[in-house]
Design a protein around this motif. Structure first.
Motif, PDB file in Angstrom:
ATOM      1  N   GLY A 259       0.182 -63.153 -57.210  1.00 32.88           N
ATOM      2  CA  GLY A 259       0.594 -61.773 -57.004  1.00 32.88           C
ATOM      3  C   GLY A 259      -0.356 -60.771 -57.624  1.00 32.88           C
ATOM      4  N   THR A 260      -0.329 -59.546 -57.100  1.00 35.83           N
ATOM      5  CA  THR A 260      -1.208 -58.487 -57.612  1.00 35.83           C
ATOM      6  C   THR A 260      -0.454 -57.411 -58.386  1.00 35.83           C
ATOM      7  N   SER A 261       0.870 -57.419 -58.360  1.00 41.89           N
ATOM      8  CA  SER A 261       1.638 -56.446 -59.144  1.00 41.89           C
ATOM      9  C   SER A 261       1.888 -57.004 -60.541  1.00 41.89           C
TER      10      SER A 261
ATOM     11  N   GLY B 213       6.423 -52.248 -55.874  1.00 40.53           N
ATOM     12  CA  GLY B 213       5.194 -52.515 -56.620  1.00 40.53           C
ATOM     13  C   GLY B 213       4.247 -51.327 -56.620  1.00 40.53           C
ATOM     14  N   LYS B 214       4.184 -50.594 -55.498  1.00 43.27           N
ATOM     15  CA  LYS B 214       3.276 -49.448 -55.430  1.00 43.27           C
ATOM     16  C   LYS B 214       3.710 -48.322 -56.355  1.00 43.27           C
TER      17      LYS B 214
ATOM     18  N   TYR C  43       0.840 -46.777 -63.417  1.00 43.28           N
ATOM     19  CA  TYR C  43      -0.038 -47.375 -64.428  1.00 43.28           C
ATOM     20  C   TYR C  43      -1.482 -47.518 -63.947  1.00 43.28           C
ATOM     21  N   ASP C  44      -1.803 -46.894 -62.829  1.00 43.28           N
ATOM     22  CA  ASP C  44      -3.193 -46.747 -62.382  1.00 43.28           C
ATOM     23  C   ASP C  44      -3.893 -48.083 -62.127  1.00 43.28           C
TER      24      ASP C  44
END
Length: 780
Positions: free
Chosen positions: A131-133, A368-369, A375-376
């Motif tokens: 995952g990327t989040s 997630g977005k 948090y940039d």
């Protein structure tokens, strides 16, 4: 002067604090390209692209590996001293909430509550790697769980597991074989999870993460609100502990609600009181958590507290035996061995799995977005598809149902200080402890408490109803999409309702494109600014020129609307004008043949004293005639805006030029190009020139590719801006007036010369006549 120690206010800029003056040539597109050479784009062949795509280097390999395994990007940068303690606290808090929610949402998925613990554990293990989040908490979510439950109930209803039973009180009664039913439902849920994971993985590999863009915010709001209503109705029977039939499909929620109302007299008071108190306490404490979140370092885990208290009361008072309360009873301890779900069921659940896969992904990415923006950091939509696909495939082998993320659980993980998915792994460890050690302790828990926890977490989704008035004020179409999707999802069911809402949303987009906005433009005096003549005062239209701004792509779907916009702007129909002029010419030709009219170089005149029998009333004013009717053209000058010597209603054409502002036309298709070409020719036939302004480069390339230009339609009708076109036309008008005045003077001189010659000729003839008379007199 500013006061000592005080802050000086920034200087106020006046409305017209600055101005600019630009001096440059009037540019057509052709002149601009000749002066400023266009940069040629290098177009690579397919072979070159494949060679570049298949080339490999160490840097490229590392980049691909990091994109497939995002954990390699953030693990080396993990700040142990600053983040680890926060992640531990966050993981413990989230794990406690996740344990309870997993059990509660299992009721929605129509599987035993213990399997909800598996669904709160296994998906986290793989999302941690892929995952990327950094902040979402992976696991069950009410809407997705309910969609899973609808599939499970449709494929394994209670009627399929009825068996006969006999005891002392009732002989040969029919009962449900709950063990066989639950086992079948677990297999169906596992197969559905595996299929959803496969679809999500395929979507990610095909790089079609953009599909979530078609789930507009109003559509998702209406859908989740309808889902919340369905969740509420589905949990009422559990809170009241009454038996109802399992309904699925169209109007299932209505049938369920009617069934609940019919059996409400059989409500178990112990379960009802426990459920009602749980809802009141949970919602009250959640409201306090939201209101004082800046003062409370860690949100109060009220669901966990209520569950512990309810379990203790149920065990101490023996509610099952004394009040016939519905309790969890059996929670499997430990983990089941992995097993392959029955893939033979895929064909029966393919349609539903597609909608579940998209909804689960959309919910996770949208949540997630929010935190990625806060948090940039960035979220890769396609990688998220892959991550959830792998998580659901992995979970499908361990008797889980579909996982996504829950808003409330993610909020707990973030608000308690979670920095990375390390918090998710710790929360999974808490769930694992519950599976291994706490299952026996939770068996006396009332099901009504779990259902009440589900209902208490629906407040946020129900509050979305308040968005409708705001949407109505901002954009009525978005408000209609919200309401339509909500009603469709309630009536038709979640999967079919989502599809219908999506189609309706796309239909509104088509309507917006097919009926786009357009404006007839005029200029603000002494500027190069052109605005709508309807929206602004003191706007001047150039004499003899109409300007149209069309704000939409031009394609086969809105060509008719584009032509109507042109007719409304110029005030006439070019085809009808041409047809009427042909008809008038035919009648004029008749009169000339009969000698009742004469054609001269200055126009048409009628013979004095002759009766004109060719005068006819124009009865077919609105009926266009065929353009291909042969007619003998006569070289005469006709002022079509003056009164004609024949009764043919020829519309007036008060303009000599038409300018189309193409700045808002983003693309053209072949039909659009052909239609533009036909429009230009139609106007040229009635002596009106068409010019195009502000075309984008790729639109000009499209015109060239589709053969728009020829000997009659040249590239010099394209201008860089509207103002360039207007300045060019004004210069043309001045030149034409100068030429006309010179021709008029020459004509007057020529007319005077002709008159003198005629007088001399007449005088000479008179003189000859006088001389002849004198000779005759002398001869006599």
């Amino acid at each position: 002067m500013a006061a000592p120690g005080g802050k000086s206010e920034p200087p106020q800029l006046s409305e017209y604090s600055c101005s600019y003056v630009v001096s440059r040539p009037v540019y057509s597109e052709l002149a601009f390209q000749q002066q400023h050479e266009r940069r040629l784009r290098e177009r690579k062949t397919l072979r070159e692209r494949l060679a570049k795509g298949c080339s490999c280097s160490r840097k490229r390999a590392v980049g691909v590996l990091k994109s497939l395994l995002p954990i390699l990007q953030w693990i080396p940068k993990y700040q142990v001293k600053e983040w680890l303690l926060s992640d531990i606290i966050s993981g413990v808090s989230t794990g406690l909430v996740g344990t309870l929610q997993g059990m509660a949402y299992a009721l929605l998925a129509a599987v035993p509550v213990g399997y909800g613990l598996y669904s709160a554990f296994f998906p986290i293990l793989t999302y941690f790697i892929f995952g990327t989040s950094r902040h979402i908490s992976v696991g069950p979510f009410p809407v997705v769980s309910l969609m899973v439950g609808s599939v499970v109930l449709s494929m394994a209803p209670d009627e399929n597991f009825m068996t006969s039973s006999s005891n002392e009180t009732a002989l040969n009664t029919t009962v449900v074989d709950s063990e066989a039913r639950d086992a079948a439902r677990v297999l169906i849920a596992s197969a559905l999870t595996l299929l959803v994971g496969i679809l999500q993985l395929i979507f990610g590999c095909l790089r079609i993460g953009f599909i979530v863009r078609y789930l507009a915010v109003p559509l998702v709001g209406g859908f989740t609100t309808a889902a919340a209503f369905q969740v509420l109705v589905s949990q009422l029977s559990i809170v009241l502990n009454i038996s109802t039939e399992s309904y699925n499909g169209v109007l299932s929620i209505i049938y369920t609600l009617i069934d609940v109302l019919k059996n409400i007299g059989n409500t178990n008071l112990a379960d009802f009181i426990a459920g009602l108190l749980t809802i009141i306490v949970c919602m009250t404490v959640k409201e306090l958590n939201d209101r004082f979140k800046h003062k409370i370092p860690i949100p109060i885990p009220i669901e966990v507290i209520v569950t512990i208290i309810a379990t203790a009361i149920s065990y101490g008072a023996n509610l099952e035996k004394n009040y016939n309360a519905g309790i969890v009873k059996s929670i499997p301890r430990g983990f089941l061995p992995p097993a392959v779900p029955p893939v033979s069921l895929f064909s029966e659940m393919l349609t539903a799995s597609f909608s579940i896969a998209v909804v689960a992904y959309a919910i996770a990415v949208s949540v997630g977005k929010v935190y990625a923006t806060k948090y940039d950091y960035n979220i890769d939509g396609n990688q998220e598809f892959i991550a959830f696909g792998i998580s659901n495939i992995f979970s499908g082998f361990f008797s889980c149902f579909v996982a996504t993320t829950a808003l409330s659980r993610t909020a707990v993980q973030e608000s308690t200080g979670g920095k990375t998915q390390i918090a998710g792994i710790i929360s999974a460890a808490i769930v694992m402890i519950a599976i291994v050690a706490l299952g026996k302790l939770l068996e006396p828990l009332q099901k009504s408490v779990l259902a009440a926890v589900v209902i208490a977490n629906l407040k946020g989704m129900f509050m979305q109803v308040c968005d409708v008035p705001r949407l109505w004020r901002q954009d009525k179409i978005d408000a209609v999409i919200w309401v339509f999707t909500c009603i469709a999802s309630i009536i038709l069911g979640l999967d079919l309702g989502l599809l219908v809402g999506l189609v309706f949303g796309l239909f509104t987009v088509v309507l917006r494109i097919q009926f786009p906005s357009w404006n007839s433009l005029g200029s603000i005096p002494n500027t190069d600014i052109y605005k709508s003549i309807k929206n602004y005062k003191n706007i001047e239209e150039p004499e003899g020129v109409k300007i149209l701004r069309f704000s939409s792509p031009l394609f086969y779907g809105n060509i008719d609307g584009f032509k109507k916009c042109i007719k409304s702007t110029v005030g006439f129909d070019a085809i009808r004008v041409y047809n009427k002029r042909l008809k008038a010419l035919r009648k004029i030709q008749k009169l000339i043949k009969k000698g009742q009219l004469r054609a001269t170089k200055n126009g048409i005149i009628s013979d004095a004293g002759s009766s004109n029998n060719a005068f006819e009333f124009d009865e077919d004013v609105e009926d266009p005639e065929e353009l291909d009717i042969p007619t003998k053209e006569i070289e005469i000058q006709v002022d079509w805006n003056s009164e004609l010597p024949v009764k043919v209603n020829v519309p007036k054409v008060p303009i000599h030029s038409f300018v189309l502002d193409c700045g808002a036309i983003s693309f053209l298709d072949v039909v659009g190009v052909r239609s533009l070409r036909m429009i230009v020719k139609e106007f040229q036939r009635i002596d009106v020139n068409v010019y195009f302004a502000s075309l984008q480069d790729h639109v000009i390339e499209k015109l060239e590719q589709c053969g728009f230009f020829d000997d009659n339609i040249r590239t010099d009708i394209l201008f860089l801006t509207v103002h360039d076109a207007i300045l060019y036309l004004q210069n043309q008008v001045k030149s034409q007036k100068g030429q006309d005045s010179i021709l008029e003077a020459i004509t007057r001189i020529q007319d005077c010369k002709d008159s003198l010659e005629l007088m001399e000729k007449e005088l000479t003839e008179d003189e000859l006549d006088v001389q002849d008379e004198a000779m005759r007199r002398l001869a006599s």
